[in-house]
Design a protein around this motif. Structure first.
Motif, PDB file in Angstrom:
ATOM      1  N   ALA A 136      39.193  37.543  51.628  1.00 19.11           N
ATOM      2  CA  ALA A 136      40.151  38.593  51.266  1.00 19.11           C
ATOM      3  C   ALA A 136      40.379  38.601  49.758  1.00 19.11           C
ATOM      4  CB  ALA A 136      41.464  38.391  52.009  1.00 19.11           C
ATOM      5  N   MET A 137      40.471  37.423  49.169  1.00 16.81           N
ATOM      6  CA  MET A 137      40.664  37.333  47.714  1.00 16.81           C
ATOM      7  C   MET A 137      39.452  37.889  46.986  1.00 16.81           C
ATOM      8  SD  MET A 137      42.538  36.489  45.122  1.00 16.81           S
ATOM      9  CE  MET A 137      43.806  35.377  45.646  1.00 16.81           C
ATOM     10  N   ARG A 138      38.245  37.539  47.456  1.00 21.33           N
ATOM     11  CA  ARG A 138      37.026  38.047  46.825  1.00 21.33           C
ATOM     12  C   ARG A 138      36.974  39.574  46.889  1.00 21.33           C
ATOM     13  NH1 ARG A 138      31.542  37.106  49.699  1.00 21.33           N
ATOM     14  NH2 ARG A 138      32.378  38.912  50.737  1.00 21.33           N
ATOM     15  N   ASP A 139      37.310  40.135  48.049  1.00 17.10           N
ATOM     16  CA  ASP A 139      37.301  41.599  48.196  1.00 17.10           C
ATOM     17  C   ASP A 139      38.351  42.250  47.305  1.00 17.10           C
ATOM     18  OD1 ASP A 139      35.257  41.329  50.014  1.00 17.10           O
ATOM     19  OD2 ASP A 139      36.562  41.550  51.782  1.00 17.10           O
ATOM     20  N   ALA A 140      39.532  41.646  47.232  1.00 18.69           N
ATOM     21  CA  ALA A 140      40.610  42.198  46.402  1.00 18.69           C
ATOM     22  C   ALA A 140      40.210  42.158  44.928  1.00 18.69           C
ATOM     23  CB  ALA A 140      41.905  41.424  46.631  1.00 18.69           C
ATOM     24  N   LEU A 141      39.614  41.072  44.491  1.00 17.09           N
ATOM     25  CA  LEU A 141      39.163  40.968  43.098  1.00 17.09           C
ATOM     26  C   LEU A 141      38.084  42.008  42.787  1.00 17.09           C
ATOM     27  CD1 LEU A 141      39.053  37.111  42.616  1.00 17.09           C
ATOM     28  CD2 LEU A 141      40.470  38.717  41.327  1.00 17.09           C
ATOM     29  N   ALA A 142      37.224  42.269  43.750  1.00 22.89           N
ATOM     30  CA  ALA A 142      36.152  43.247  43.543  1.00 22.89           C
ATOM     31  C   ALA A 142      36.705  44.653  43.352  1.00 22.89           C
ATOM     32  CB  ALA A 142      35.180  43.220  44.718  1.00 22.89           C
ATOM     33  N   ARG A 143      37.887  44.921  43.914  1.00 18.13           N
ATOM     34  CA  ARG A 143      38.489  46.253  43.778  1.00 18.13           C
ATOM     35  C   ARG A 143      39.279  46.433  42.491  1.00 18.13           C
ATOM     36  NH1 ARG A 143      40.594  46.521  49.824  1.00 18.13           N
ATOM     37  NH2 ARG A 143      41.308  44.538  49.097  1.00 18.13           N
ATOM     38  N   ARG A 147      38.701  45.159  33.403  1.00 17.54           N
ATOM     39  CA  ARG A 147      39.572  44.440  32.442  1.00 17.54           C
ATOM     40  C   ARG A 147      40.559  43.549  33.181  1.00 17.54           C
ATOM     41  NH1 ARG A 147      39.016  44.875  27.000  1.00 17.54           N
ATOM     42  NH2 ARG A 147      41.230  44.990  26.639  1.00 17.54           N
ATOM     43  N   HIS A 148      41.044  44.009  34.335  1.00 16.31           N
ATOM     44  CA  HIS A 148      41.970  43.183  35.113  1.00 16.31           C
ATOM     45  C   HIS A 148      41.259  41.943  35.639  1.00 16.31           C
ATOM     46  CE1 HIS A 148      45.041  46.614  36.070  1.00 16.31           C
ATOM     47  NE2 HIS A 148      44.998  46.297  34.792  1.00 16.31           N
ATOM     48  N   ARG A 149      40.040  42.112  36.143  1.00 15.08           N
ATOM     49  CA  ARG A 149      39.261  40.957  36.609  1.00 15.08           C
ATOM     50  C   ARG A 149      39.009  39.978  35.468  1.00 15.08           C
ATOM     51  NH1 ARG A 149      36.200  44.500  39.520  1.00 15.08           N
ATOM     52  NH2 ARG A 149      34.562  44.521  37.963  1.00 15.08           N
ATOM     53  N   GLN A 150      38.662  40.533  34.292  1.00 14.96           N
ATOM     54  CA  GLN A 150      38.341  39.680  33.150  1.00 14.96           C
ATOM     55  C   GLN A 150      39.545  38.859  32.710  1.00 14.96           C
ATOM     56  OE1 GLN A 150      37.290  41.752  29.523  1.00 14.96           O
ATOM     57  NE2 GLN A 150      36.283  39.950  28.669  1.00 14.96           N
ATOM     58  N   ARG A 185      49.794  42.321  39.400  1.00 11.76           N
ATOM     59  CA  ARG A 185      50.382  43.331  40.295  1.00 11.76           C
ATOM     60  C   ARG A 185      49.293  44.066  41.065  1.00 11.76           C
ATOM     61  NH1 ARG A 185      54.672  46.954  37.393  1.00 11.76           N
ATOM     62  NH2 ARG A 185      54.281  48.085  39.320  1.00 11.76           N
ATOM     63  N   SER A 186      48.215  44.419  40.385  1.00 10.10           N
ATOM     64  CA  SER A 186      47.106  45.112  41.055  1.00 10.10           C
ATOM     65  C   SER A 186      46.462  44.225  42.107  1.00 10.10           C
ATOM     66  CB  SER A 186      46.053  45.555  40.033  1.00 10.10           C
ATOM     67  OG  SER A 186      46.587  46.493  39.137  1.00 10.10           O
ATOM     68  N   LEU A 187      46.287  42.951  41.791  1.00 11.71           N
ATOM     69  CA  LEU A 187      45.695  42.018  42.738  1.00 11.71           C
ATOM     70  C   LEU A 187      46.596  41.857  43.967  1.00 11.71           C
ATOM     71  CD1 LEU A 187      43.468  40.003  43.479  1.00 11.71           C
ATOM     72  CD2 LEU A 187      44.743  38.266  42.207  1.00 11.71           C
ATOM     73  N   ARG A 188      47.875  41.768  43.722  1.00 16.18           N
ATOM     74  CA  ARG A 188      48.823  41.639  44.841  1.00 16.18           C
ATOM     75  C   ARG A 188      48.729  42.876  45.744  1.00 16.18           C
ATOM     76  NH1 ARG A 188      54.558  42.699  45.838  1.00 16.18           N
ATOM     77  NH2 ARG A 188      55.286  41.121  47.289  1.00 16.18           N
ATOM     78  N   ALA A 189      48.715  44.065  45.128  1.00 21.24           N
ATOM     79  CA  ALA A 189      48.619  45.289  45.917  1.00 21.24           C
ATOM     80  C   ALA A 189      47.311  45.324  46.693  1.00 21.24           C
ATOM     81  CB  ALA A 189      48.742  46.500  44.992  1.00 21.24           C
ATOM     82  N   ALA A 190      46.225  44.896  46.066  1.00 21.53           N
ATOM     83  CA  ALA A 190      44.930  44.879  46.755  1.00 21.53           C
ATOM     84  C   ALA A 190      44.919  43.891  47.904  1.00 21.53           C
ATOM     85  CB  ALA A 190      43.804  44.559  45.755  1.00 21.53           C
ATOM     86  N   LEU A 191      45.572  42.757  47.733  1.00 17.42           N
ATOM     87  CA  LEU A 191      45.643  41.772  48.815  1.00 17.42           C
ATOM     88  C   LEU A 191      46.500  42.283  49.972  1.00 17.42           C
ATOM     89  CD1 LEU A 191      45.970  38.427  46.838  1.00 17.42           C
ATOM     90  CD2 LEU A 191      44.123  39.060  48.399  1.00 17.42           C
ATOM     91  N   LEU A 192      47.580  42.953  49.649  1.00 15.76           N
ATOM     92  CA  LEU A 192      48.450  43.485  50.700  1.00 15.76           C
ATOM     93  C   LEU A 192      47.796  44.639  51.452  1.00 15.76           C
ATOM     94  CD1 LEU A 192      51.926  43.367  48.917  1.00 15.76           C
ATOM     95  CD2 LEU A 192      51.081  41.870  50.733  1.00 15.76           C
ATOM     96  N   ALA A 193      46.877  45.330  50.801  1.00 15.27           N
ATOM     97  CA  ALA A 193      46.191  46.464  51.428  1.00 15.27           C
ATOM     98  C   ALA A 193      45.134  46.010  52.421  1.00 15.27           C
ATOM     99  CB  ALA A 193      45.565  47.353  50.360  1.00 15.27           C
ATOM    100  N   THR A 194      44.733  44.742  52.368  1.00 20.25           N
ATOM    101  CA  THR A 194      43.680  44.279  53.284  1.00 20.25           C
ATOM    102  C   THR A 194      44.251  43.849  54.609  1.00 20.25           C
ATOM    103  OG1 THR A 194      43.778  42.033  52.375  1.00 20.25           O
ATOM    104  CG2 THR A 194      42.119  43.530  51.478  1.00 20.25           C
TER     105      THR A 194
END
Length: 194
Positions: A136-143, A147-150, A185-194
Protein backbone atom coordinates in the motif's frame (compact mmCIF):
# COMPACT_ATOMS: atom_id res chain seq x y z
CA UNK A 1 58.34 63.75 15.48
CA UNK A 2 55.23 61.97 14.39
CA UNK A 3 52.64 60.81 16.82
CA UNK A 4 51.38 57.28 16.60
CA UNK A 5 47.79 57.19 15.53
CA UNK A 6 45.46 54.97 17.48
CA UNK A 7 42.75 53.25 15.54
CA UNK A 8 39.20 53.21 16.93
CA UNK A 9 39.53 49.43 17.40
CA UNK A 10 42.68 49.86 19.53
CA UNK A 11 40.92 52.59 21.49
CA UNK A 12 38.08 50.15 22.20
CA UNK A 13 40.51 47.56 23.49
CA UNK A 14 41.84 50.10 25.96
CA UNK A 15 38.66 49.77 28.02
CA UNK A 16 35.84 51.23 26.01
CA UNK A 17 34.17 47.93 25.11
CA UNK A 18 31.06 48.57 27.21
CA UNK A 19 30.24 51.68 25.23
CA UNK A 20 31.21 50.23 21.84
CA UNK A 21 28.53 49.49 19.29
CA UNK A 22 27.74 45.97 18.19
CA UNK A 23 29.12 46.84 14.78
CA UNK A 24 32.49 47.86 16.28
CA UNK A 25 32.65 44.78 18.52
CA UNK A 26 31.81 42.45 15.64
CA UNK A 27 34.46 44.15 13.50
CA UNK A 28 37.04 43.63 16.26
CA UNK A 29 36.20 39.94 16.55
CA UNK A 30 36.24 39.58 12.77
CA UNK A 31 39.58 41.35 12.36
CA UNK A 32 41.50 40.33 15.50
CA UNK A 33 39.51 37.43 16.92
CA UNK A 34 39.23 39.53 20.03
CA UNK A 35 37.96 37.45 22.93
CA UNK A 36 37.32 40.62 24.95
CA UNK A 37 35.10 42.06 22.21
CA UNK A 38 33.23 38.77 21.86
CA UNK A 39 32.75 38.59 25.62
CA UNK A 40 31.25 42.08 25.51
CA UNK A 41 28.81 40.89 22.81
CA UNK A 42 27.90 37.85 24.90
CA UNK A 43 27.40 39.96 28.04
CA UNK A 44 25.20 42.37 26.10
CA UNK A 45 23.02 39.82 24.30
CA UNK A 46 23.00 36.62 26.37
CA UNK A 47 19.94 37.34 28.54
CA UNK A 48 17.73 38.65 25.70
CA UNK A 49 18.69 35.71 23.45
CA UNK A 50 18.03 33.21 26.22
CA UNK A 51 14.63 34.84 26.86
CA UNK A 52 13.88 34.59 23.15
CA UNK A 53 14.91 30.93 23.10
CA UNK A 54 12.61 30.27 26.09
CA UNK A 55 9.77 31.98 24.24
CA UNK A 56 10.03 29.81 21.12
CA UNK A 57 11.26 26.51 22.56
CA UNK A 58 10.82 24.33 25.59
CA UNK A 59 12.77 25.66 28.56
CA UNK A 60 15.04 22.59 28.65
CA UNK A 61 16.31 23.45 25.14
CA UNK A 62 16.72 27.20 25.69
CA UNK A 63 20.18 27.01 27.26
CA UNK A 64 21.48 24.77 24.46
CA UNK A 65 19.97 27.00 21.77
CA UNK A 66 21.50 30.08 23.36
CA UNK A 67 24.93 28.48 23.65
CA UNK A 68 24.71 27.20 20.07
CA UNK A 69 23.82 30.67 18.80
CA UNK A 70 26.90 32.23 20.36
CA UNK A 71 29.15 29.36 19.19
CA UNK A 72 27.91 29.86 15.62
CA UNK A 73 28.35 33.63 15.92
CA UNK A 74 31.97 33.17 17.05
CA UNK A 75 32.66 30.75 14.21
CA UNK A 76 31.20 33.10 11.58
CA UNK A 77 32.97 36.19 12.91
CA UNK A 78 36.26 34.29 13.18
CA UNK A 79 35.91 33.28 9.53
CA UNK A 80 35.52 36.95 8.58
CA UNK A 81 31.79 36.58 7.93
CA UNK A 82 28.74 37.09 10.12
CA UNK A 83 26.74 40.20 10.90
CA UNK A 84 28.00 43.69 10.26
CA UNK A 85 24.96 45.20 11.97
CA UNK A 86 21.99 43.84 13.94
CA UNK A 87 23.87 41.26 15.98
CA UNK A 88 20.81 40.47 18.10
CA UNK A 89 18.69 39.83 15.01
CA UNK A 90 21.43 37.57 13.66
CA UNK A 91 21.50 35.64 16.95
CA UNK A 92 17.71 35.25 16.91
CA UNK A 93 17.91 33.82 13.40
CA UNK A 94 20.55 31.34 14.58
CA UNK A 95 18.29 30.30 17.49
CA UNK A 96 15.36 29.72 15.12
CA UNK A 97 17.50 27.74 12.68
CA UNK A 98 19.06 25.67 15.48
CA UNK A 99 15.58 24.92 16.82
CA UNK A 100 14.40 23.80 13.38
CA UNK A 101 17.54 21.67 12.94
CA UNK A 102 17.00 20.18 16.39
CA UNK A 103 13.36 19.33 15.68
CA UNK A 104 14.37 17.65 12.43
CA UNK A 105 16.99 15.61 14.27
CA UNK A 106 14.72 14.80 17.19
CA UNK A 107 11.94 13.69 14.85
CA UNK A 108 14.28 11.00 13.52
CA UNK A 109 15.12 9.68 17.02
CA UNK A 110 13.34 6.67 18.44
CA UNK A 111 13.26 6.54 22.21
CA UNK A 112 13.88 3.00 23.43
CA UNK A 113 11.43 3.17 26.33
CA UNK A 114 8.61 3.84 23.85
CA UNK A 115 9.26 0.64 21.92
CA UNK A 116 7.12 -2.38 22.69
CA UNK A 117 8.74 -5.50 24.04
CA UNK A 118 9.79 -7.76 21.19
CA UNK A 119 7.70 -10.87 20.94
CA UNK A 120 9.43 -14.17 20.59
CA UNK A 121 6.76 -15.63 18.36
CA UNK A 122 5.07 -13.82 15.50
CA UNK A 123 1.69 -14.67 14.20
CA UNK A 124 1.88 -15.51 10.48
CA UNK A 125 -1.03 -13.11 9.96
CA UNK A 126 1.10 -10.22 11.19
CA UNK A 127 3.72 -10.91 8.54
CA UNK A 128 1.10 -10.82 5.81
CA UNK A 129 -0.23 -7.53 7.27
CA UNK A 130 3.28 -6.09 7.00
CA UNK A 131 3.45 -7.13 3.34
CA UNK A 132 0.05 -5.58 2.61
CA UNK A 133 1.09 -2.32 4.33
CA UNK A 134 4.36 -2.22 2.38
CA UNK A 135 2.51 -2.72 -0.90
CA UNK A 136 0.00 0.00 0.00
CA UNK A 137 2.86 2.37 0.81
CA UNK A 138 4.59 1.58 -2.49
CA UNK A 139 1.38 2.24 -4.43
CA UNK A 140 0.71 5.47 -2.53
CA UNK A 141 4.26 6.71 -3.19
CA UNK A 142 3.88 5.91 -6.88
CA UNK A 143 0.83 8.19 -7.05
CA UNK A 144 2.67 11.19 -5.59
CA UNK A 145 4.03 14.02 -7.71
CA UNK A 146 7.73 13.52 -8.52
CA UNK A 147 8.83 16.46 -6.31
CA UNK A 148 6.82 15.07 -3.39
CA UNK A 149 8.43 11.64 -3.82
CA UNK A 150 11.87 13.24 -4.07
CA UNK A 151 11.56 15.33 -0.89
CA UNK A 152 10.25 12.33 1.06
CA UNK A 153 12.99 10.08 -0.28
CA UNK A 154 15.71 12.55 0.68
CA UNK A 155 14.38 13.50 4.13
CA UNK A 156 12.84 10.24 5.30
CA UNK A 157 14.52 7.37 3.49
CA UNK A 158 17.99 8.93 3.18
CA UNK A 159 17.68 10.74 6.54
CA UNK A 160 18.95 14.07 5.17
CA UNK A 161 18.32 17.37 6.91
CA UNK A 162 16.05 20.00 5.39
CA UNK A 163 19.11 22.14 4.66
CA UNK A 164 20.84 19.33 2.74
CA UNK A 165 17.63 18.50 0.90
CA UNK A 166 17.15 22.15 -0.01
CA UNK A 167 20.58 22.29 -1.62
CA UNK A 168 20.00 19.05 -3.52
CA UNK A 169 16.62 20.22 -4.78
CA UNK A 170 17.68 23.80 -5.54
CA UNK A 171 15.26 25.31 -3.01
CA UNK A 172 15.61 27.34 0.15
CA UNK A 173 15.06 25.50 3.48
CA UNK A 174 11.66 27.10 4.12
CA UNK A 175 10.36 26.06 0.71
CA UNK A 176 11.72 22.56 1.32
CA UNK A 177 9.93 22.35 4.68
CA UNK A 178 6.67 23.46 3.05
CA UNK A 179 7.15 20.96 0.23
CA UNK A 180 7.77 18.15 2.73
CA UNK A 181 4.64 19.12 4.64
CA UNK A 182 2.55 19.03 1.45
CA UNK A 183 4.18 15.74 0.43
CA UNK A 184 3.26 14.15 3.77
CA UNK A 185 -0.33 15.35 3.42
CA UNK A 186 -0.49 13.96 -0.12
CA UNK A 187 0.96 10.64 1.01
CA UNK A 188 -1.54 10.42 3.84
CA UNK A 189 -4.42 11.12 1.44
CA UNK A 190 -3.08 8.50 -0.98
CA UNK A 191 -2.80 5.93 1.80
CA UNK A 192 -6.32 6.64 3.01
CA UNK A 193 -7.65 6.29 -0.54
CA UNK A 194 -6.39 2.71 -0.81
Amino acid sequence: MTEATISPAEDLLDGGLDSASDTDLAALVRRDRSAAAFTALVDRHYSPIQAYACAIAHRRFAEDLTAESFARLWRKLSEGAGPTTAVRGYLKTIVRNALIDGHATEARLVWSEDLPEPSTSRDPGEESDDVVEALAMRDALARLAPRHRQVLELTVLQDRSLAETAVLMGLNPNATAALKYRACRSLRAALLAT
